[in-house]
Design an enzyme around this catalytic site. Structure first.
Site, mmCIF file in Angstrom:
data_model
loop_
_atom_site.group_PDB
_atom_site.id
_atom_site.type_symbol
_atom_site.label_atom_id
_atom_site.label_comp_id
_atom_site.label_asym_id
_atom_site.label_seq_id
_atom_site.Cartn_x
_atom_site.Cartn_y
_atom_site.Cartn_z
ATOM 1 N N LYS A 8 55.166 41.318 38.508
ATOM 2 C CA LYS A 8 54.117 40.302 38.429
ATOM 3 C C LYS A 8 53.960 39.967 36.955
ATOM 4 O O LYS A 8 53.463 40.783 36.178
ATOM 5 C CB LYS A 8 52.791 40.809 39.000
ATOM 6 C CG LYS A 8 51.659 39.801 38.775
ATOM 7 C CD LYS A 8 50.303 40.279 39.239
ATOM 8 C CE LYS A 8 49.223 39.361 38.656
ATOM 9 N NZ LYS A 8 47.868 39.737 39.071
ATOM 10 N N GLY A 67 38.732 38.115 37.997
ATOM 11 C CA GLY A 67 37.490 38.893 38.092
ATOM 12 C C GLY A 67 36.226 38.059 38.194
ATOM 13 O O GLY A 67 35.135 38.609 38.266
ATOM 14 N N ALA A 88 43.944 35.656 41.870
ATOM 15 C CA ALA A 88 42.776 35.668 40.969
ATOM 16 C C ALA A 88 41.663 34.711 41.389
ATOM 17 O O ALA A 88 41.919 33.579 41.781
ATOM 18 C CB ALA A 88 43.165 35.354 39.531
ATOM 19 N N GLY A 89 40.455 35.217 41.283
ATOM 20 C CA GLY A 89 39.267 34.401 41.497
ATOM 21 C C GLY A 89 38.608 34.580 42.856
ATOM 22 O O GLY A 89 37.490 34.127 43.066
ATOM 23 N N ALA A 117 42.051 41.808 43.715
ATOM 24 C CA ALA A 117 41.728 43.186 43.340
ATOM 25 C C ALA A 117 40.220 43.371 43.275
ATOM 26 O O ALA A 117 39.614 43.987 44.150
ATOM 27 C CB ALA A 117 42.375 43.546 42.003
ATOM 28 N N SER A 118 39.604 42.757 42.236
ATOM 29 C CA SER A 118 38.171 42.974 41.988
ATOM 30 C C SER A 118 37.301 42.728 43.215
ATOM 31 O O SER A 118 36.332 43.465 43.434
ATOM 32 C CB SER A 118 37.685 42.048 40.867
ATOM 33 O OG SER A 118 38.470 42.219 39.725
#
Lengths: 256, 65
Positions: free
Chosen positions: A97, A158, A184-185, A206-207
């Site tokens: 990645k 995040g 992301a986001g 992830a977050s």
């Protein structure tokens, strides 16, 4: 329904890719990976720290998921290439990645360094999955460079702001010859479902899971959202209309 | 001899990268090494001679998005 994600000729049984960053403990990761049903997880490469408890690789190996190393934190193509080479040695995978960020405040990809790094890594035999801006032109250029997927952001890493420019994601999907992974986001399940409804092949987050109050529950929610969004996309949604269209028959109404 | 390991200068007795990593790493899966900015492939660790002043970076997989 058998509908696997295929990246570089490799089938993955889940369209949810889980990042392992942001979790307060290894146990949280362990439970989230299990609840998510994911088939691939990301890891970062950092200096060895003897005080770290437990090995992320050990946890992921136990779940039998594919490990996708990232180049998080790299600012230049040179750093990213070196980090990818170290990850290849460490984990025995030529998938990476690719992340090349411009600054710490936005964590937005630096498009010039990103494209440069992608070209260098493809030439070195890597399968490159670049984390990119939601820019259709840059996505095109990354594909021309030989990337095996493109991974546009929905909003900054995040931030949990969801997909800020769905139109661009649709444009990227419309002309992509490789899988598009929304990366992301994502903040909550509806964001993940929207990504899939827009035609993304997978979602990487992830977050949203690791920092949720109940990570394993959110992981299960994301798995359901990705499945639902994919089904809705392939089912073919009804067109949006300005005015109502009755679903009950118009004929045969009683005269009252 | 003195070498720099992950940014800290260290006096080491080991003569090769392989010997140094044997001491530092409990498990080599998930770890990799670079010397003076060049990746040293796993297969080359044992035969890689260390020299005074070299900079050794030892990385490992950690949690990350």
């Amino acid at each position: 329904m058998d509908d696997p994600l295929v990246i570089a000729g490799t089938e993955l049984s889940s369209r949810l890719i889980l990042g392992t960053g942001g979790a307060p403990s290894m146990r949280v990761i362990d439970e989230a990976v299990g609840a998510s049903g994911t088939a691939m997880c990301t890891v970062a490469m950092r200096r060895l720290d003897a005080t770290t408890n437990g090995s992320i690789v050990e946890v992921l190996d136990r779940h039998g998921v594919r490990i996708l190393p990232n180049t998080a934190g790299c600012r230049t193509a040179r750093e990213a290439v070196l980090t990818a080479e170290l990850a290849r040695e460490a984990l025995g995978t030529d998938w990476v990645k690719l992340e090349v960020i411009a600054d710490e405040r936005t964590l937005l990809p630096d498009p010039v360094e990103l494209l440069d790094a992608a070209q260098l890594l493809v030439a070195k035999g890597f399968h490159v999955l670049p984390y990119t801006n939601d820019d259709p032109v840059l996505s095109r250029r990354l594909q021309q460079a030989g990337c095996v997927a493109v991974m546009p952001l929905g909003s900054p890493i995040g931030s949990g702001l969801g997909i800020q420019n769905p139109h661009n994601i649709e444009l990227i999907v419309a002309e992509a010859a490789v899988p598009v992974v929304l990366d992301a986001g994502i903040g909550t399940a509806s964001d993940a479902a929207l990504a899939m409804e827009l035609g993304c092949a997978a979602v990487l987050l992830a977050s949203a899971v690791t920092r949720a109050q109940r990570p394993d529950q959110m992981a299960a929610a994301m798995a359901g959202a990705v499945t639902a969004g994919r089904l809705a996309r392939t089912a073919g949604r009804i067109p949006r209309r300005t005015h109502a269209e009755a679903s009950s028959p118009i004929e045969g109404m009683a005269v009252l | 001899m003195k070498v720099v390991v992950n940014g800290a200068t260290r006096e080491v007795d080991q003569q090769t990268l392989g010997e140094l990593l044997d001491v530092i790493l409990t498990d080599t899966r998930g770890s990799a090494a670079a010397v003076d900015g060049e990746v040293v492939p796993r297969a080359g660790w044992a035969g890689f001679a260390l020299h005074e002043g070299q900079s050794v970076e030892i990385l490992t997989a950690v949690q990350g998005g």
